[in-house]
Design a protein around this motif. Structure first.
Motif, PDB file in Angstrom:
ATOM      1  N   GLY A  95     -18.281 -22.987-101.185  1.00 12.45           N
ATOM      2  CA  GLY A  95     -19.079 -23.680-100.191  1.00 12.45           C
ATOM      3  C   GLY A  95     -20.291 -22.913 -99.719  1.00 12.45           C
ATOM      4  N   LEU A  96     -20.821 -23.392 -98.623  1.00 13.26           N
ATOM      5  CA  LEU A  96     -21.982 -22.799 -97.968  1.00 13.26           C
ATOM      6  C   LEU A  96     -21.697 -21.340 -97.628  1.00 13.26           C
ATOM      7  CD1 LEU A  96     -24.763 -23.747 -96.815  1.00 13.26           C
ATOM      8  CD2 LEU A  96     -23.583 -24.107 -94.655  1.00 13.26           C
ATOM      9  N   GLU A  97     -22.710 -20.499 -97.702  1.00 16.94           N
ATOM     10  CA  GLU A  97     -22.563 -19.071 -97.411  1.00 16.94           C
ATOM     11  C   GLU A  97     -21.849 -18.893 -96.065  1.00 16.94           C
ATOM     12  OE1 GLU A  97     -22.313 -15.261 -97.069  1.00 16.94           O
ATOM     13  OE2 GLU A  97     -23.024 -16.162 -98.931  1.00 16.94           O
ATOM     14  N   PRO A  98     -20.656 -18.266 -96.061  1.00 15.62           N
ATOM     15  CA  PRO A  98     -19.871 -18.144 -94.831  1.00 15.62           C
ATOM     16  C   PRO A  98     -20.601 -17.448 -93.682  1.00 15.62           C
ATOM     17  CG  PRO A  98     -18.528 -17.562 -96.723  1.00 15.62           C
ATOM     18  CD  PRO A  98     -19.933 -17.727 -97.223  1.00 15.62           C
ATOM     19  N   ALA A  99     -21.357 -16.401 -93.962  1.00 15.62           N
ATOM     20  CA  ALA A  99     -22.043 -15.676 -92.880  1.00 15.62           C
ATOM     21  C   ALA A  99     -23.028 -16.589 -92.157  1.00 15.62           C
ATOM     22  CB  ALA A  99     -22.760 -14.448 -93.440  1.00 15.62           C
TER      23      ALA A  99
END
Length: 169
Positions: A95-99
């Motif tokens: 998915g989308l970059e966690p940070a």
């Protein structure tokens, strides 16, 4: 020699792009979520939709985030301490970059009492009207929230929209 030079240029541009999407967390205690929470996130970006269950808790070491998918499998976890995010990601998470997602969610939690000092301490600019909040970095929009859609926030640089459904304990 040309191939080597092109490779170096490509690697440098990829590194610069990766660094530009990392948005800094403030180290100030007033810039962290005040309450432990659990929320269901609907993350829309790049033609994809993913659902995550996100748990946020404060402890002596800072703030801990844990994200699970719809069947309860851990996707990523992070510990935010003194503005530094230590992140562990499942090899299966796509998915989308966690940070960036956690950064956006942190600002969504602060939306009722936004603090310009939190933004300024990490080189961001907070823009506020009676119905919207936005953050910019070097003149580029990074985060946006509107009272017209209070349970969501946008991450314009990534073309992402995140809907938040808080869950009861």
């Amino acid at each position: 020699m040309r191939l080597m030079a092109r490779s170096v240029v490509l690697l440098m541009s990829l590194w610069a792009t990766a660094c530009s999407t990392v948005l800094p967390f403030s180290a100030g205690k007033a810039c962290l979520p005040l309450l432990d929470s659990t929320a269901r996130l609907k993350v829309q970006y790049d033609g994809h939709t993913e659902y995550l269950l996100l748990r946020t808790e404060q402890n002596a070491g800072g703030v801990v985030f844990v994200a699970l998918d719809t069947i309860g499998s851990p996707q990523f976890s992070a510990n935010l301490n003194n503005g530094q995010l230590a992140l562990e990601r499942s090899p299966l998470y796509r998915g989308l970059e966690p940070a960036v997602l956690l950064w956006g969610y942190n600002w969504w939690q602060l939306r009722t009492e936004p603090r310009a000092i939190c933004a300024e301490s990490v080189g961001l600019q907070l823009h506020q009207t009676t119905s919207t909040l936005s953050l910019t970095q070097n003149g580029q929009p990074s985060w946006h929230w509107s009272s017209a859609q209070p349970m969501q926030f946008d991450l314009p640089q990534l073309g992402a929209r995140v809907s938040v459904i808080p869950l009861e304990k």
